[in-house]
Design an enzyme around this catalytic site. Structure first.
Site, PDB file in Angstrom:
ATOM      1  N   ASP A  15      -4.192  13.085  -5.029  1.00 26.44           N
ATOM      2  CA  ASP A  15      -4.626  12.251  -3.907  1.00 26.44           C
ATOM      3  C   ASP A  15      -6.140  12.405  -3.814  1.00 26.44           C
ATOM      4  OD1 ASP A  15      -5.328  11.172  -1.459  1.00 26.44           O
ATOM      5  OD2 ASP A  15      -3.462  11.783  -0.501  1.00 26.44           O
ATOM      6  N   GLY A  68      -6.219   5.506  -9.856  1.00 27.80           N
ATOM      7  CA  GLY A  68      -5.319   4.383  -9.574  1.00 27.80           C
ATOM      8  C   GLY A  68      -4.906   3.666 -10.855  1.00 27.80           C
ATOM      9  N   GLY A  69      -4.894   4.391 -11.973  1.00 27.90           N
ATOM     10  CA  GLY A  69      -4.599   3.767 -13.272  1.00 27.90           C
ATOM     11  C   GLY A  69      -3.123   3.515 -13.528  1.00 27.90           C
ATOM     12  N   GLY A  70      -2.275   3.870 -12.562  1.00 29.16           N
ATOM     13  CA  GLY A  70      -0.839   3.668 -12.774  1.00 29.16           C
ATOM     14  C   GLY A  70      -0.377   2.244 -12.533  1.00 29.16           C
ATOM     15  N   THR A  71      -1.181   1.459 -11.822  1.00 32.37           N
ATOM     16  CA  THR A  71      -0.750   0.098 -11.449  1.00 32.37           C
ATOM     17  C   THR A  71      -1.908  -0.893 -11.610  1.00 32.37           C
ATOM     18  OG1 THR A  71      -1.470   0.289  -9.144  1.00 32.37           O
ATOM     19  CG2 THR A  71       0.775   1.056  -9.643  1.00 32.37           C
ATOM     20  N   TYR A  77     -17.306  -8.912  -1.217  1.00 30.03           N
ATOM     21  CA  TYR A  77     -17.567  -8.765   0.217  1.00 30.03           C
ATOM     22  C   TYR A  77     -18.245  -7.425   0.536  1.00 30.03           C
ATOM     23  CZ  TYR A  77     -12.754  -6.713   0.490  1.00 30.03           C
ATOM     24  OH  TYR A  77     -11.611  -5.978   0.327  1.00 30.03           O
TER      25      TYR A  77
HETATM   26  C1  HXC Z   1      -2.790  -2.777  10.737  1.00 34.33           C
HETATM   27  C2  HXC Z   1      -2.022  -0.967   9.518  1.00 34.33           C
HETATM   28  C3  HXC Z   1      -1.572  -1.810   8.482  1.00 34.33           C
HETATM   29  C4  HXC Z   1      -1.757  -3.227   8.649  1.00 34.33           C
HETATM   30  C5  HXC Z   1      -1.115   0.227   7.929  1.00 34.33           C
HETATM   31  N1  HXC Z   1      -1.707   0.279   9.140  1.00 34.33           N
HETATM   32  N2  HXC Z   1      -1.032  -1.041   7.513  1.00 34.33           N
HETATM   33  N3  HXC Z   1      -2.628  -1.429  10.635  1.00 34.33           N
HETATM   34  N4  HXC Z   1      -2.372  -3.655   9.788  1.00 34.33           N
HETATM   35  N5  HXC Z   1      -1.391  -4.085   7.711  1.00 34.33           N
HETATM   36  C6  HXC Z   1      -1.978   1.459   9.922  1.00 34.33           C
HETATM   37  C7  HXC Z   1      -0.726   2.268  10.273  1.00 34.33           C
HETATM   38  O1  HXC Z   1      -0.063   1.742  11.403  1.00 34.33           O
HETATM   39  C8  HXC Z   1      -1.322   3.650  10.549  1.00 34.33           C
HETATM   40  O2  HXC Z   1      -1.932   3.706  11.805  1.00 34.33           O
HETATM   41  C9  HXC Z   1      -2.464   3.737   9.556  1.00 34.33           C
HETATM   42  O3  HXC Z   1      -2.782   2.397   9.173  1.00 34.33           O
HETATM   43  C10 HXC Z   1      -2.108   4.527   8.320  1.00 34.33           C
HETATM   44  O4  HXC Z   1      -0.926   3.955   7.767  1.00 34.33           O
HETATM   45  P1  HXC Z   1      -0.057   4.715   6.672  1.00 34.33           P
HETATM   46  O5  HXC Z   1       0.966   3.782   6.165  1.00 34.33           O
HETATM   47  O6  HXC Z   1       0.374   6.036   7.224  1.00 34.33           O
HETATM   48  O7  HXC Z   1      -1.201   5.026   5.587  1.00 34.33           O
HETATM   49  P2  HXC Z   1      -1.107   5.509   4.112  1.00 34.33           P
HETATM   50  O8  HXC Z   1       0.288   5.932   3.745  1.00 34.33           O
HETATM   51  O9  HXC Z   1      -2.229   6.443   3.940  1.00 34.33           O
HETATM   52  O10 HXC Z   1      -1.368   4.158   3.271  1.00 34.33           O
HETATM   53  C11 HXC Z   1      -2.636   3.633   3.115  1.00 34.33           C
HETATM   54  C12 HXC Z   1      -2.617   2.096   3.141  1.00 34.33           C
HETATM   55  C13 HXC Z   1      -1.571   1.524   2.147  1.00 34.33           C
HETATM   56  C14 HXC Z   1      -4.046   1.649   2.808  1.00 34.33           C
HETATM   57  C15 HXC Z   1      -2.266   1.645   4.550  1.00 34.33           C
HETATM   58  O11 HXC Z   1      -1.620   0.124   2.186  1.00 34.33           O
HETATM   59  C16 HXC Z   1      -1.781   2.003   0.745  1.00 34.33           C
HETATM   60  O12 HXC Z   1      -1.341   3.089   0.379  1.00 34.33           O
HETATM   61  N6  HXC Z   1      -2.455   1.222  -0.107  1.00 34.33           N
HETATM   62  C17 HXC Z   1      -2.754   1.583  -1.515  1.00 34.33           C
HETATM   63  C18 HXC Z   1      -2.757   0.393  -2.413  1.00 34.33           C
HETATM   64  C19 HXC Z   1      -3.504  -0.815  -1.936  1.00 34.33           C
HETATM   65  O13 HXC Z   1      -3.814  -0.962  -0.752  1.00 34.33           O
HETATM   66  N7  HXC Z   1      -3.767  -1.723  -2.887  1.00 34.33           N
HETATM   67  C20 HXC Z   1      -4.504  -2.917  -2.614  1.00 34.33           C
HETATM   68  C21 HXC Z   1      -5.914  -2.708  -3.047  1.00 34.33           C
HETATM   69  S1  HXC Z   1      -6.508  -4.304  -3.258  1.00 34.33           S
HETATM   70  P3  HXC Z   1      -1.219   4.319  13.143  1.00 34.33           P
HETATM   71  O14 HXC Z   1      -2.319   4.379  14.126  1.00 34.33           O
HETATM   72  O15 HXC Z   1      -0.138   3.351  13.490  1.00 34.33           O
HETATM   73  O16 HXC Z   1      -0.682   5.671  12.757  1.00 34.33           O
HETATM   74  C22 HXC Z   1      -8.075  -4.478  -2.788  1.00 34.33           C
HETATM   75  C23 HXC Z   1      -8.518  -5.870  -3.193  1.00 34.33           C
HETATM   76  C24 HXC Z   1      -9.605  -6.432  -2.411  1.00 34.33           C
HETATM   77  O17 HXC Z   1      -8.707  -3.646  -2.263  1.00 34.33           O
HETATM   78  C25 HXC Z   1      -9.896  -7.844  -2.767  1.00 34.33           C
HETATM   79  C26 HXC Z   1      -8.700  -8.721  -3.035  1.00 34.33           C
HETATM   80  C27 HXC Z   1      -9.051  -9.969  -3.685  1.00 34.33           C
HETATM   81  P1  NAP Z   2      -3.261  -1.677  -6.785  1.00 33.07           P
HETATM   82  O1  NAP Z   2      -2.386  -1.990  -7.935  1.00 33.07           O
HETATM   83  O2  NAP Z   2      -2.642  -1.500  -5.433  1.00 33.07           O
HETATM   84  O3  NAP Z   2      -4.086  -0.362  -7.169  1.00 33.07           O
HETATM   85  C1  NAP Z   2      -4.482   0.608  -6.284  1.00 33.07           C
HETATM   86  C2  NAP Z   2      -4.220   1.960  -6.931  1.00 33.07           C
HETATM   87  O4  NAP Z   2      -4.878   2.975  -6.183  1.00 33.07           O
HETATM   88  C3  NAP Z   2      -2.757   2.334  -7.003  1.00 33.07           C
HETATM   89  O5  NAP Z   2      -2.423   2.713  -8.318  1.00 33.07           O
HETATM   90  C4  NAP Z   2      -2.637   3.539  -6.076  1.00 33.07           C
HETATM   91  O6  NAP Z   2      -1.682   4.464  -6.549  1.00 33.07           O
HETATM   92  C5  NAP Z   2      -4.051   4.112  -6.134  1.00 33.07           C
HETATM   93  N1  NAP Z   2      -4.369   4.894  -4.946  1.00 33.07           N
HETATM   94  C6  NAP Z   2      -4.347   4.472  -3.658  1.00 33.07           C
HETATM   95  N2  NAP Z   2      -4.645   5.489  -2.833  1.00 33.07           N
HETATM   96  C7  NAP Z   2      -4.876   6.574  -3.632  1.00 33.07           C
HETATM   97  C8  NAP Z   2      -5.217   7.919  -3.363  1.00 33.07           C
HETATM   98  N3  NAP Z   2      -5.393   8.366  -2.110  1.00 33.07           N
HETATM   99  N4  NAP Z   2      -5.370   8.776  -4.413  1.00 33.07           N
HETATM  100  C9  NAP Z   2      -5.194   8.324  -5.683  1.00 33.07           C
HETATM  101  N5  NAP Z   2      -4.870   7.062  -5.988  1.00 33.07           N
HETATM  102  C10 NAP Z   2      -4.707   6.197  -4.976  1.00 33.07           C
HETATM  103  O7  NAP Z   2      -4.409  -2.766  -6.595  1.00 33.07           O
HETATM  104  P2  NAP Z   2      -5.366  -3.544  -7.642  1.00 33.07           P
HETATM  105  O8  NAP Z   2      -5.368  -4.961  -7.255  1.00 33.07           O
HETATM  106  O9  NAP Z   2      -5.063  -3.164  -9.029  1.00 33.07           O
HETATM  107  O10 NAP Z   2      -6.790  -2.943  -7.231  1.00 33.07           O
HETATM  108  C11 NAP Z   2      -7.543  -2.149  -8.113  1.00 33.07           C
HETATM  109  C12 NAP Z   2      -9.003  -2.155  -7.690  1.00 33.07           C
HETATM  110  O11 NAP Z   2      -9.541  -3.456  -7.804  1.00 33.07           O
HETATM  111  C13 NAP Z   2      -9.248  -1.738  -6.244  1.00 33.07           C
HETATM  112  O12 NAP Z   2     -10.454  -0.979  -6.173  1.00 33.07           O
HETATM  113  C14 NAP Z   2      -9.438  -3.034  -5.533  1.00 33.07           C
HETATM  114  O13 NAP Z   2     -10.183  -2.921  -4.340  1.00 33.07           O
HETATM  115  C15 NAP Z   2     -10.184  -3.804  -6.592  1.00 33.07           C
HETATM  116  N6  NAP Z   2     -10.162  -5.262  -6.450  1.00 33.07           N
HETATM  117  C16 NAP Z   2      -9.032  -5.943  -6.757  1.00 33.07           C
HETATM  118  C17 NAP Z   2      -9.040  -7.319  -6.673  1.00 33.07           C
HETATM  119  C18 NAP Z   2      -7.836  -8.130  -7.065  1.00 33.07           C
HETATM  120  O14 NAP Z   2      -7.907  -9.353  -7.038  1.00 33.07           O
HETATM  121  N7  NAP Z   2      -6.727  -7.515  -7.472  1.00 33.07           N
HETATM  122  C19 NAP Z   2     -10.180  -7.970  -6.248  1.00 33.07           C
HETATM  123  C20 NAP Z   2     -11.325  -7.242  -5.911  1.00 33.07           C
HETATM  124  C21 NAP Z   2     -11.288  -5.881  -6.042  1.00 33.07           C
HETATM  125  P3  NAP Z   2      -0.808   5.358  -5.546  1.00 33.07           P
HETATM  126  O15 NAP Z   2      -0.372   4.474  -4.433  1.00 33.07           O
HETATM  127  O16 NAP Z   2       0.303   5.861  -6.412  1.00 33.07           O
HETATM  128  O17 NAP Z   2      -1.700   6.470  -5.105  1.00 33.07           O
END
Ligand code: HXC
Ligand code: NAP
Length: 283
Positions: free
Chosen positions: A67, A16-19, A148
């Site tokens: 992935d 996930g180093g792209g963002t 958490y």
């Molecule tokens: C309920 C949801 C939903 C939502 C998706 N779904 N979003 N359900 N509420 N907000 C459901 C969809 O309807 C679908 O179910 C299933 O989840 C899969 O959705 P897809 O979009 O097909 O999944 P996918 O393309 O694999 O995408 C995965 C993802 C997406 C997790 C949903 O958000 C993603 O790619 N995220 C990557 C980056 C990311 O999340 N970054 C944040 C990390 S931050 P059904 O049954 O309808 O088919 C982090 C920080 C924590 O972790 C702490 C913060 C301070």
């Molecule tokens: P982010 O920018 O959304 O980073 C998530 C990255 O994961 C994206 O680059 C995404 O790239 C990659 N990723 C998601 N699914 C993947 C898959 N299946 N294969 C390969 N790569 C995948 O979010 P962020 O805030 O920087 O979060 C980074 C880390 O910090 C996460 O572990 C998150 O839980 C943790 N964290 C963040 C916070 C915060 O305040 N930001 C707080 C606590 C913990 P692609 O979509 O291109 O795959």
């Protein structure tokens, strides 16, 4: 804060180093002399990041479309990376998250997050670890969890379950592999604003403000503060830290845990004085 060549000669993969935070880690580790590999699903995003960071730092960075949910794809990526030169470090940073009432989550929604966070981190860690053990080479794994992972949290159930699993993986393998030169640690960040997290997890500007300032320092974390910790934990100087999780949240979770800590938002000087009077009267 560090010697400019702190990580010279080290080769580190950041998932996930792209963002977001992963990109910030890549930039800082490049500045400290490491050679970096980044992976993610969106190849265009990875290529743009690699190009920008190579130009900015003059360092060597290679993008890999992968992935991490797919064990075969991870194996193929590791084969490519290791055939060039073995990694010294892995940062399990890639994640997915959903903000939702738990009772409305579909099975696919639970899978979507757990497969990225838990399964993806396991795929990468086991693929690296096997290669290091086979070659009798040392290695360092750092996983990005959350506070958490041990407190749990409403509304991010799949992420909380998966991050707790990543912490258990870290602790388990730190013991199993520590004697063979592989150490594993985790970090648990508080609020470090990124587009990926904030677009998905922060519903309104008012909630963003609360999210960022409800910690004792009353501000969000700066990416550099986080990447300093990452650099320390990836460097040889921290070689006796193994199996631990370091919290970097400005004291956020402790504030939530202390029974009286919420008073900070409610007490005035007059109220403090009145309480002192009341205590005197009570003897
Ligand atoms: C309920 C949801 C939903 C939502 C998706 N779904 N979003 N359900 N509420 N907000 C459901 C969809 O309807 C679908 O179910 C299933 O989840 C899969 O959705 P897809 O979009 O097909 O999944 P996918 O393309 O694999 O995408 C995965 C993802 C997406 C997790 C949903 O958000 C993603 O790619 N995220 C990557 C980056 C990311 O999340 N970054 C944040 C990390 S931050 P059904 O049954 O309808 O088919 C982090 C920080 C924590 O972790 C702490 C913060 C301070
Ligand atoms: P982010 O920018 O959304 O980073 C998530 C990255 O994961 C994206 O680059 C995404 O790239 C990659 N990723 C998601 N699914 C993947 C898959 N299946 N294969 C390969 N790569 C995948 O979010 P962020 O805030 O920087 O979060 C980074 C880390 O910090 C996460 O572990 C998150 O839980 C943790 N964290 C963040 C916070 C915060 O305040 N930001 C707080 C606590 C913990 P692609 O979509 O291109 O795959």
């Amino acid at each position: 804060m560090f010697q400019p060549d702190l990580l010279a000669g080290k080769r580190v993969l950041i998932t996930g180093g792209g963002t977001g935070l992963g990109r910030s880690m890549a930039e800082h580790l490049l500045e400290l002399g490491a050679e970096i590999a980044i992976c993610g699903r969106r190849e265009n995003v990875l290529a743009e990041t690699a190009e920008a960071l190579a130009e900015k730092t003059g360092g060597k960075i290679q993008p890999y479309g992968c992935d991490i949910r797919e064990a075969d794809a991870v194996e193929a990526m590791m084969d490519k990376i290791f055939s060039d030169r073995p990694l010294d470090g892995l940062i399990n940073n890639a994640a997915g998250n959903i903000l939702s009432k738990s009772e409305t989550l579909s099975p696919r929604a639970v899978d979507a997050v757990v497969n990225i966070v838990l399964k993806g981190s396991a795929n990468c860690t086991l693929a690296c670890g096997r290669r290091w053990l086979e070659a009798k080479q040392s290695g360092t794994v750092l996983s990005v969890t959350t506070t958490y992972a041990w407190t749990g949290s409403a509304f991010v159930l799949p992420s909380a379950m998966a991050k707790a699993g990543v912490l258990a993986m870290t602790q388990s393998l730190a013991v199993e592999w520590g004697g063979r030169g592989i150490r594993l640690n985790a970090i648990a960040p508080g609020p470090f604003p990124t587009k990926g997290a904030w677009d998905r997890l922060v519903p309104t500007p008012e909630i963003a403000e609360a999210f960022e300032t409800r910690n004792p320092l009353r501000r969000p974390g700066d990416h550099r503060e986080l990447t300093n910790l990452v650099a320390f934990l990836m460097a040889d100087g921290s070689s006796y830290v193994n199996g631990d999780v370091i919290t970097i949240d400005g004291g956020e979770w402790l504030k939530g845990a202390g029974q009286f800590s919420f008073l900070q938002e409610h007490m005035t000087d007059d109220l403090w004085a009145a309480m002192r009077q009341a205590a005197r009267k009570a003897g």
